[in-house]
Write an enzyme that holds these catalytic residues in place. Structure first.
Site, PDB file in Angstrom:
ATOM      1  NE  ARG A  19      -3.740  -2.025   2.596  1.00  0.00           N
ATOM      2  CZ  ARG A  19      -4.884  -2.046   3.270  1.00  0.00           C
ATOM      3  NH1 ARG A  19      -5.471  -0.917   3.615  1.00  0.00           N
ATOM      4  NH2 ARG A  19      -5.431  -3.194   3.627  1.00  0.00           N
ATOM      5  CG  HIS A  64      -9.100  -9.077  -3.416  1.00  0.00           C
ATOM      6  ND1 HIS A  64      -7.789  -9.403  -3.686  1.00  0.00           N
ATOM      7  CD2 HIS A  64      -9.281  -9.308  -2.091  1.00  0.00           C
ATOM      8  CE1 HIS A  64      -7.201  -9.818  -2.571  1.00  0.00           C
ATOM      9  NE2 HIS A  64      -8.075  -9.758  -1.591  1.00  0.00           N
ATOM     10  CG  ASP A  80      -5.411  -9.489  -9.616  1.00  0.00           C
ATOM     11  OD1 ASP A  80      -5.749  -8.378  -9.179  1.00  0.00           O
ATOM     12  OD2 ASP A  80      -5.428 -10.521  -8.913  1.00  0.00           O
TER      13      ASP A  80
END
Length: 398
Positions: free
Chosen positions: A98, A139, A169
């Protein structure tokens, strides 16, 4: 010789986006060192199944291909010192923490730039390094939802549909990271200057709205489920066969639509077009006809026809039996790391280069496997490595 020979990358990423990006770069010839915590699990690298008789998961064997692995505790001063030695040679960074984490460790872009001004530093996160969402966890499902894509995807009666595909992703995080890194490498070649790269998986999903998003920005009309050309509002859809398999029908253009209607022996549908006013009636006629035959029968009927119709294949059919997959070498037998003869099948990197074709020499090793080897390369003695291990700076696999 790999196309990217000479590029040296430190990979601090976990899970799927960063590791797949560096897998591609490694397959193309870059020298990758994956930095992992000795006491923190990676739920993708540790995800079963495991190759029989080893501690190596299928995921790690694939994502770790063409990489070396180093266990390092980045919360220690000596761990940070090791990274600062490595970046004098491994001057491309990929990290997936992060925002602010690497800075707190003393390993942020500005910290490392002072040591090596030519460093290229790619940060890959869900929402980017700026903005009100920058520290939010997420996600694939969250990025797809927030980006607007899911508001008109799925079915009118049931809403959004899960796909089990990691679109954000891989389609954004991995590929945009590779593009960003290679762009920065070219710029460094031209100017001698490194730079910082901010990749956001959420950002990259906005263009996935593509035609509907562009239209909305012009006319302000929200696209609705099963009302557009590609989301169920036309004959472009999946249709069940007699044996409960499915066909994908993408016969959008007039010539494909004509051929499709003739193949299913409903030529009267040609004049209705692929997207008539009464789409439900049209699709019901197609559904009834497709239900009359098994998938194998339909495959034979459509074989060699110019129709844009393909079967929904099982994993076995797609990965192991598909003649086109075999012809394109999309699945390869790769030697299991550390073994002489045993191989496992793996998905290859789908880039074909005429002068520097990719070689798949060996699977990935367990995380941390190369710790001692790498530390020796940058000047640590065996005694110093043993001391680092006792101090929990690193860990050496036995």
């Amino acid at each position: 010789m790999g196309a990217l020979n000479g590029l040296k990358i430190l990979d601090f990423s976990t899970l799927l986006p960063g590791p797949y990006a560096t897998l591609m770069l490694g397959d193309l010839g870059a020298d990758i060192i994956k930095i992992s915590s000795p006491d923190k699990a990676d739920i993708v690298a540790d995800y079963p199944p495991y190759i029989e008789g080893t501690k190596l998961s299928a995921n790690q064997a694939w994502l770790g291909r063409n990489k070396r692995n180093l266990f390092l505790n980045l919360k220690t001063e000596k761990g940070v010192e090791i990274i600062k030695k490595l970046i004098m040679e491994y001057d491309i960074i990929v990290e997936q923490f992060r925002p602010g984490v690497m800075e707190r460790l003393g390993l942020g872009y500005e910290d490392l730039k002072k040591i090596n001004p030519k460093i290229i530093y790619c940060s890959l996160t869900g929402y980017g390094q700026t903005g009100p969402m920058k520290n939010s966890a997420g996600h694939d499902i969250n990025y797809l939802a927030r980006s607007g894509n899911m508001n008109y995807s799925g079915r009118e009666k049931t809403g959004p549909v899960l796909t089990n595909m990691q679109i954000a992703d891989i389609g954004v995080g991995s590929l945009h990271s590779v593009i960003g890194i290679l762009t920065a490498v070219y710029y460094r070649t031209m100017t001698g200057k490194g730079q910082y790269i901010d990749i956001s998986m959420f950002d990259g999903l906005l263009p996935f709205n593509a035609m509907e998003g562009v239209a909305f920005l012009v006319n302000g009309i929200e696209p609705q489920r099963e009302k557009t050309r590609l989301n169920g509002g036309s004959a472009y859809d999946f249709y069940e066969t007699k044996d409960h398999r499915y066909l994908s029908v993408g016969s959008l253009e007039p010539k494909f639509w004509k051929n499709f209607c003739e193949c299913i022996e409903l030529p009267e549908l040609i004049k209705e077009t692929v997207m008539p006013h009464d789409i439900n009636s049209l699709k019901e006629k197609i559904r009834k006809r497709i239900l009359e035959k098994d998938l194998k029968e339909w495959n034979e009927i459509f074989k060699g026809k110019d129709v844009c119709v393909e079967p929904v294949q099982t994993m076995r059919e797609a990965m192991l039996e598909d003649s086109h997959v075999k012809a394109r070498n999309l699945i390869a037998d790769v030697k299991v790391a550390g073994e002489n003869e045993r191989t496992v099948k793996q998905m290859t990197t789908p880039i074909k280069l005429s002068e520097s074709p990719i070689e798949y020499k060996e699977t990935g090793y367990p995380l941390g496997y190369h710790t001692e080897e790498i530390l020796k390369e940058i000047g640590y003695t065996l005694e110093e490595i043993e001391k680092l291990e006792k101090e929990k700076v690193t860990a050496v696999l036995k």
